[in-house]
Design an enzyme around this catalytic site. Structure first.
Site, PDB file in Angstrom:
ATOM      1  N   ARG A 325       0.797  -1.241   0.000  1.00 24.73           N
ATOM      2  CA  ARG A 325       0.000   0.000   0.000  1.00 24.73           C
ATOM      3  C   ARG A 325       0.827   1.288   0.000  1.00 24.73           C
ATOM      4  O   ARG A 325       0.506   2.209  -0.751  1.00 24.73           O
ATOM      5  CB  ARG A 325      -1.008  -0.003   1.153  1.00 24.73           C
ATOM      6  CG  ARG A 325      -2.023  -1.161   1.053  1.00 24.73           C
ATOM      7  CD  ARG A 325      -3.147  -1.050   2.062  1.00 24.73           C
ATOM      8  NE  ARG A 325      -4.038   0.037   1.752  1.00 24.73           N
ATOM      9  CZ  ARG A 325      -4.033   1.215   2.336  1.00 24.73           C
ATOM     10  NH1 ARG A 325      -3.187   1.485   3.321  1.00 24.73           N
ATOM     11  NH2 ARG A 325      -4.876   2.150   1.967  1.00 24.73           N
ATOM     12  N   CYS A 357      14.803  -3.934  -4.513  1.00 26.19           N
ATOM     13  CA  CYS A 357      15.565  -2.983  -5.330  1.00 26.19           C
ATOM     14  C   CYS A 357      14.626  -2.086  -6.126  1.00 26.19           C
ATOM     15  O   CYS A 357      14.513  -2.211  -7.342  1.00 26.19           O
ATOM     16  CB  CYS A 357      16.510  -3.728  -6.254  1.00 26.19           C
ATOM     17  SG  CYS A 357      17.836  -4.501  -5.338  1.00 26.19           S
ATOM     18  N   TYR A 386      -5.871  -5.543   2.790  1.00 22.70           N
ATOM     19  CA  TYR A 386      -5.047  -5.341   1.596  1.00 22.70           C
ATOM     20  C   TYR A 386      -3.558  -5.407   1.933  1.00 22.70           C
ATOM     21  O   TYR A 386      -2.755  -4.684   1.369  1.00 22.70           O
ATOM     22  CB  TYR A 386      -5.411  -4.020   0.900  1.00 22.70           C
ATOM     23  CG  TYR A 386      -6.884  -3.951   0.547  1.00 22.70           C
ATOM     24  CD1 TYR A 386      -7.389  -4.691  -0.524  1.00 22.70           C
ATOM     25  CD2 TYR A 386      -7.780  -3.211   1.319  1.00 22.70           C
ATOM     26  CE1 TYR A 386      -8.748  -4.675  -0.821  1.00 22.70           C
ATOM     27  CE2 TYR A 386      -9.142  -3.187   1.023  1.00 22.70           C
ATOM     28  CZ  TYR A 386      -9.609  -3.920  -0.048  1.00 22.70           C
ATOM     29  OH  TYR A 386     -10.950  -3.901  -0.345  1.00 22.70           O
TER      30      TYR A 386
HETATM   31  C1  PLP Z   1     -13.156  -3.886  -3.055  1.00 23.44           C
HETATM   32  C2  PLP Z   1     -14.602  -4.022  -3.070  1.00 23.44           C
HETATM   33  C3  PLP Z   1     -15.358  -3.871  -1.896  1.00 23.44           C
HETATM   34  C4  PLP Z   1     -14.734  -3.539  -0.560  1.00 23.44           C
HETATM   35  O1  PLP Z   1     -14.120  -2.308  -0.520  1.00 23.44           O
HETATM   36  P1  PLP Z   1     -13.556  -1.773   0.885  1.00 23.44           P
HETATM   37  O2  PLP Z   1     -13.017  -0.449   0.571  1.00 23.44           O
HETATM   38  O3  PLP Z   1     -12.501  -2.725   1.311  1.00 23.44           O
HETATM   39  O4  PLP Z   1     -14.683  -1.733   1.830  1.00 23.44           O
HETATM   40  C5  PLP Z   1     -16.704  -4.065  -1.971  1.00 23.44           C
HETATM   41  N1  PLP Z   1     -17.319  -4.358  -3.140  1.00 23.44           N
HETATM   42  C6  PLP Z   1     -16.636  -4.493  -4.291  1.00 23.44           C
HETATM   43  C7  PLP Z   1     -17.347  -4.834  -5.534  1.00 23.44           C
HETATM   44  C8  PLP Z   1     -15.260  -4.332  -4.299  1.00 23.44           C
HETATM   45  O5  PLP Z   1     -14.591  -4.459  -5.442  1.00 23.44           O
END
Ligand code: PLP
Length: 452
Positions: A325, A357, A386
């Site tokens: 991230r 690297c 994540y």
């Molecule tokens: C990534 C995603 C979520 C979750 O998003 P967050 O920000 O982690 O809450 C929910 N629905 C869909 C379709 C996604 O792609």
């Protein structure tokens, strides 16, 4: 397999209730250091009790909604099982996540598969899974996807992902609502739904996900987004009949910085209900990050301390391959030195870097932290979402181990990869070619090497 845990996570004080945020400072430094010593570093630590608390808080704020946890935030089987036990469904974005959700014991009705530009193998897997697990819902994001489902003989439960044309989020890479990649443009959604209904699909809902990181500041754009989804739901119902659900996605933000306030979930819930208006369908939400972010930390050990003219460079054994991230989104993560005397040390600006690297392999630049020493263990906060999911093997680096905590128990939920895990697919391919040539089936000429 589990040993006693000595208060790794903050002691549960029944009077303290369920705080809306768990800061990195609240984790027990000695206990985390103990885990680093036992399981080595880098190490992901995830507290299932906190996952449960976060889920309960969402459930309390959205009592009449259905909650499908977005598995892509953290697809560890222990997380999925904990949430299924708590009553959640699982939102899956790939065949792999579907497999994990079903392996964790999800019933068909507890699974939504959101097909974003799905590869054929994913669609085939999903169609088969829907056949074996009645109640499973496939959410298509393009007319093409509906066609491809029909070609595979699927006319079961179908949701349609719409693109509301509004984006919100903490970084442009997570603002999906206005990104043409995601969902059917709002002005065509009802047509696509009507067409699918004509072709015999069981049209059950509409879906939109505006992006990650809805914060208090973004409440107005959230309101606008939900209002559009509500309008679409009413238009859709007028055309194809009653819908079972209106899914407004995830994106509930968490405070990554120490001074950031937690999301006012009640306010978001109220704005959501308000903006949606009257719809004869169940409100559905798909939180990912909110459920797992502050339930996890990443432990990493300092292996190099280098004074440079501009800053002190602190090299640790986790990198962008462990937690992507910061490199990918410029994301801020709290960092805490777990060494017992850290508080007594001088504070100096430090740049904490990994062993990869790449110049983007940096967790923070010039951040004031207690002077680091080789061997110190640092905890990186909010690593539950994540984190491991985005880990890679770049630089031929094995991915780290994960441990989970629950009550007084600690267990290894995913072993550390070895270099042999990294090189296995290549070795396996070579062995296959060698086997074939031994049996005279293939020739290891330059030509066959090129086309194998
Ligand atoms: C990534 C995603 C979520 C979750 O998003 P967050 O920000 O982690 O809450 C929910 N629905 C869909 C379709 C996604 O792609």
């Amino acid at each position: 397999m589990s040993d006693r845990r000595e208060g790794v996570s903050p002691a549960t004080d029944p009077g303290a209730g369920n705080p809306p945020v768990r800061r990195l400072a609240a984790w027990d430094a000695d206990a985390l250091s103990g885990l680093a010593a036992t399981y080595d570093t880098p190490l992901y630590v995830l507290d299932l009790d906190r996952v449960h608390e976060n889920y309960r808080r969402l459930e309390a704020a959205f009592p009449d909604a259905e909650i499908y946890y977005a598995a892509k935030a953290n697809a560890l089987g222990d997380v999925l099982e904990t949430l299924l036990d708590a009553g959640a469904g699982i939102e899956c974005a790939s065949a792999g996540e579907l497999e994990r959700a079903l392996a964790a014991g999800a019933a068909g009705s507890e699974v939504h598969y959101t097909a974003v530009n799905p590869p054929a193998t994913d669609l085939e897997y999903a169609v088969e899974a829907a056949d074996e697990h009645p109640g499973l819902t496939i959410v298509a994001g393009a007319r093409d996807t509906v066609d491809r489902l029909a070609e595979r003989g699927y006319d079961g439960r179908l949701g349609l992902r719409v693109n509301p044309g509004i984006g919100a989020g903490h970084h442009e890479k997570v603002r999906t609502g206005s990104d043409a990649k995601f969902g059917v443009p709002a002005d065509r959604a009802v047509d696509v739904l009507a067409d699918a209904a004509d072709r015999g699909f069981d049209v059950v809902g509409i879906h939109a996900h505006v992006g990650s990181g809805v914060s208090g500041d973004a409440l107005e754009s959230h309101r606008e987004f939900v209002a559009r989804v509500g309008d679409l739901a009413r238009d859709a119902a007028a055309t194809v009949g009653e819908l079972e659900f209106v899914d407004v996605g995830g994106g509930f933000g968490v405070p990554y910085r120490e001074d950031e306030q937690p999301l006012d979930l009640e306010a978001v819930a109220e704005a959501t209900r308000d903006a949606l208006g009257e719809v004869d369908a169940t409100l559905t939400i798909e939180p990912g990050r909110y459920v797992v972010a502050d339930a996890g930390v990443l432990l990493t050990r300092v292996n190099t301390v280098k004074e440079a003219p501009e800053t002190t460079v602190v090299g640790v054994d986790a990198g962008m391959t462990t937690l992507l991230r910061p490199a990918m989104y410029d994301a801020y993560h709290q960092i805490r030195n777990l060494t017992a005397d850290a508080d007594e040390r001088e504070t100096v600006p430090q740049t904490v870097t990994g062993p990869i690297c790449e110049s983007s392999d940096v967790f923070c630049e010039d951040r004031d932290l207690p002077a680091s020493e080789r061997g110190d263990v640092l905890a990186i906060g909010n690593a539950g979402a994540y984190g491991y999911e985005m880990a890679t093997q770049y630089n031929s680096r094995p991915r780290p181990a994960s441990v989970v905590l629950e009550g007084d128990d600690v267990w290894l939920s995913r072993r550390r990869e070895t270099v042999a895990d990294v090189t296995h697919p290549e070795r396996a391919a070579r062995e296959t070619v060698e086997d074939k040539s031994e049996r005279g089936e293939g020739e290891t000429t330059d030509e066959s090497r090129r086309i194998r």
